[in-house]
Design an enzyme around this catalytic site. Structure first.
Site, mmCIF file in Angstrom:
data_model
loop_
_atom_site.group_PDB
_atom_site.id
_atom_site.type_symbol
_atom_site.label_atom_id
_atom_site.label_comp_id
_atom_site.label_asym_id
_atom_site.label_seq_id
_atom_site.Cartn_x
_atom_site.Cartn_y
_atom_site.Cartn_z
ATOM 1 C CG HIS A 121 -3.281 3.281 2.615
ATOM 2 N ND1 HIS A 121 -3.662 2.968 1.326
ATOM 3 C CD2 HIS A 121 -3.386 2.129 3.335
ATOM 4 C CE1 HIS A 121 -3.976 1.682 1.272
ATOM 5 N NE2 HIS A 121 -3.821 1.149 2.469
ATOM 6 C CB CYS B 152 -0.921 0.024 1.213
ATOM 7 S SG CYS B 152 -2.008 -1.387 1.257
ATOM 8 C CG ASN C 155 -6.782 -0.856 1.018
ATOM 9 O OD1 ASN C 155 -6.006 -0.403 0.173
ATOM 10 N ND2 ASN C 155 -6.366 -1.427 2.125
HETATM 11 O O1 UT7 Z 1 -4.043 -1.537 3.689
HETATM 12 C C1 UT7 Z 1 -3.145 -2.338 4.398
HETATM 13 C C2 UT7 Z 1 -3.263 -2.134 5.859
HETATM 14 N N1 UT7 Z 1 -4.504 -2.693 6.351
HETATM 15 C C3 UT7 Z 1 -5.179 -2.082 7.296
HETATM 16 O O2 UT7 Z 1 -4.792 -1.021 7.715
HETATM 17 C C4 UT7 Z 1 -6.376 -2.788 7.887
HETATM 18 C C5 UT7 Z 1 -6.366 -2.687 9.401
HETATM 19 N N2 UT7 Z 1 -7.430 -3.412 10.102
HETATM 20 C C6 UT7 Z 1 -8.729 -3.109 9.981
HETATM 21 O O3 UT7 Z 1 -9.106 -2.266 9.208
HETATM 22 C C7 UT7 Z 1 -9.710 -3.807 10.905
HETATM 23 O O4 UT7 Z 1 -9.006 -4.490 11.912
HETATM 24 C C8 UT7 Z 1 -10.674 -4.789 10.185
HETATM 25 C C9 UT7 Z 1 -11.650 -4.011 9.341
HETATM 26 C C10 UT7 Z 1 -9.872 -5.754 9.327
HETATM 27 C C11 UT7 Z 1 -11.470 -5.583 11.207
HETATM 28 O O5 UT7 Z 1 -12.158 -4.720 12.100
HETATM 29 P P1 UT7 Z 1 -12.078 -4.937 13.676
HETATM 30 O O6 UT7 Z 1 -12.956 -3.946 14.287
HETATM 31 O O7 UT7 Z 1 -10.635 -4.922 14.058
HETATM 32 O O8 UT7 Z 1 -12.735 -6.349 13.852
HETATM 33 P P2 UT7 Z 1 -12.121 -7.658 14.515
HETATM 34 O O9 UT7 Z 1 -11.166 -8.308 13.587
HETATM 35 O O10 UT7 Z 1 -11.694 -7.392 15.914
HETATM 36 O O11 UT7 Z 1 -13.416 -8.561 14.611
HETATM 37 C C12 UT7 Z 1 -14.492 -8.221 15.513
HETATM 38 C C13 UT7 Z 1 -15.617 -9.217 15.308
HETATM 39 C C14 UT7 Z 1 -15.145 -10.677 15.262
HETATM 40 O O12 UT7 Z 1 -16.161 -11.465 15.864
HETATM 41 P P3 UT7 Z 1 -15.995 -11.995 17.372
HETATM 42 O O13 UT7 Z 1 -14.738 -12.788 17.383
HETATM 43 O O14 UT7 Z 1 -15.910 -10.756 18.216
HETATM 44 O O15 UT7 Z 1 -17.230 -12.797 17.576
HETATM 45 C C15 UT7 Z 1 -15.099 -10.992 13.811
HETATM 46 O O16 UT7 Z 1 -15.310 -12.353 13.529
HETATM 47 O O17 UT7 Z 1 -16.215 -8.964 14.017
HETATM 48 C C16 UT7 Z 1 -16.247 -10.173 13.266
HETATM 49 N N3 UT7 Z 1 -16.117 -9.838 11.867
HETATM 50 C C17 UT7 Z 1 -17.175 -9.558 11.089
HETATM 51 N N4 UT7 Z 1 -18.494 -9.546 11.345
HETATM 52 C C18 UT7 Z 1 -19.311 -9.219 10.320
HETATM 53 C C19 UT7 Z 1 -14.991 -9.703 11.136
HETATM 54 N N5 UT7 Z 1 -15.296 -9.354 9.873
HETATM 55 C C20 UT7 Z 1 -16.644 -9.272 9.819
HETATM 56 C C21 UT7 Z 1 -17.548 -8.944 8.803
HETATM 57 N N6 UT7 Z 1 -18.867 -8.938 9.103
HETATM 58 N N7 UT7 Z 1 -17.158 -8.627 7.553
#
Ligand code: UT7
Length: 334
Positions: A256, A116, A286
């Site tokens: 970004h 990125c 993204n």
């Molecule tokens: O461009 C390169 C660099 N990349 C980035 O900068 C990305 C950085 N990370 C992020 O943007 C975020 O961490 C994500 C968008 C990837 C994820 O968001 P989050 O708020 O950190 O969610 P999480 O991974 O902590 O997941 C929270 C919950 C989980 O469920 P449990 O374990 O709490 O029951 C996930 O399974 O949300 C669940 N989950 C979803 N639920 C519905 C994860 N993805 C989804 C989804 N829909 N698409």
């Protein structure tokens, strides 16, 4: 001899026609529009469809716009740098294909890979070539077809990634505009948190790995999120302090576009209002190396000569950093 600065003198961009909505993603994986909008801030993203079409297709369109808008001819270009993580082929380079497609026959061309962060790495490289007085017309084309490495059965990654490319023309000037400063970083200890494991020379293609989605993006979202906010904000602050810039001096932050919450957190830490932050993640998602030049492309008409821009990025590698850019021209009549 007067000091040369590298200034962007034209911008082009391209996003594919196909709009992949959150509703369509919700049919592929267990998610909702509401979750994606709240946690990531993406409503829709563009996807490149069509057999045999890769990053060079989008890059060619973006550079084509530069030749339409400027007086510069393809044969005048000295150097083509393509920043991409999703090249059309292992070789030849995507830069070579774009140069060929558009008749940039006097240029030498190469790809650079910084995920990125590709645009800022490319800008820093072009800046050095211009300052050395060696090259006078450089095309930096930067973008990705992330849909080619996205696992559409993984709800934690597939809503995020998208396709698109931007391009800039970079020329020398003795005026005090253009790339003023930058601080870039690389730390491959981040490899385990964000990578595409297979398909390269370490782990060439196998049927088993293909079945296990090991040729698509693996991301530990929470870890990456935290490091992204800290590192984008820290590097931006460093570049601002080194150049005596306060938040009032900044006209635009160009971050970004990975997650709206990352963008907001970085802007908050820098104390800069949201109106000064370029944000198109809702519509374009993204696009990796494409996000920053696509912002410049969309905001080009609002930019004024002398505006102070802080460009900041974070991506796989890890790679990250910030660049202080003084914009070089007012809106042009095309
Ligand atoms: O461009 C390169 C660099 N990349 C980035 O900068 C990305 C950085 N990370 C992020 O943007 C975020 O961490 C994500 C968008 C990837 C994820 O968001 P989050 O708020 O950190 O969610 P999480 O991974 O902590 O997941 C929270 C919950 C989980 O469920 P449990 O374990 O709490 O029951 C996930 O399974 O949300 C669940 N989950 C979803 N639920 C519905 C994860 N993805 C989804 C989804 N829909 N698409």
């Amino acid at each position: 001899m007067e000091e040369l600065n590298a200034v962007i003198t034209c911008v082009g961009g391209y996003v594919p026609d196909y709009v992949l909505t959150n509703e369509e993603i919700s049919e592929l994986v267990d998610t909702t529009d509401e979750w994606i909008m709240t946690r990531i801030g993406i409503k829709e993203r563009r996807i490149l469809k069509g057999e045999g079409l890769g990053t060079s297709f989008m890059g060619t369109k973006a550079v084509e716009e530069i030749f339409r808008k400027s007086d510069v001819k393809p044969e005048e270009i000295d150097l083509v740098i393509c920043a991409t993580t999703t090249p059309d082929y292992s070789f030849p380079s995507t830069a070579a294909l774009i140069a060929h497609n558009l008749g940039m026959k006097n240029a030498f061309a190469f790809d650079m890979e910084a995920a990125c962060s590709g645009f800022l790495y490319g800008l820093e490289t072009a800046n050095a070539f211009i300052k050395a007085g060696r090259y006078k017309k450089i095309i930096l084309v930067s973008g990705d077809k992330l849909s080619s490495v996205t696992n559409y059965t993984d709800r934690t990654t597939c809503p995020i990634f998208a396709d698109g490319a931007g391009a800039v023309l970079i020329e020398p000037t003795t005026e005090k505009v253009g790339v003023m400063d930058s601080q870039l970083y690389t730390d491959a200890s981040g490899f385990k948190h964000l990578h595409v494991w297979g398909g390269g020379s370490a782990n060439p293609l196998t049927h088993e790995d293909l079945d296990n989605h090991r040729y698509t993006i693996y991301q530990e979202g929470k870890v990456v999120f935290k490091v992204a906010v800290t590192n984008m904000a820290d590097s931006s602050e460093l570049v601002m302090n080194r150049n005596g810039l306060s938040k009032e001096d900044i006209n635009w932050i160009v971050p970004h576009q990975a997650n709206i919450r990352i963008i907001d957190a970085v802007a908050n830490r820098m104390g800069v209002d949201r109106e000064k932050v370029m944000i198109n993640i809702q519509r374009l998602g993204n696009t990796s190396a494409g996000t920053i030049p696509l912002c410049l492309w969309e905001w080009e008409d609002k930019l004024k000569k002398g505006d102070n821009l802080i460009l900041t990025t974070f991506g796989g590698g890890f790679t990250w950093g910030a660049t202080y850019l003084k914009w070089g021209y007012d809106k042009k009549e095309n």
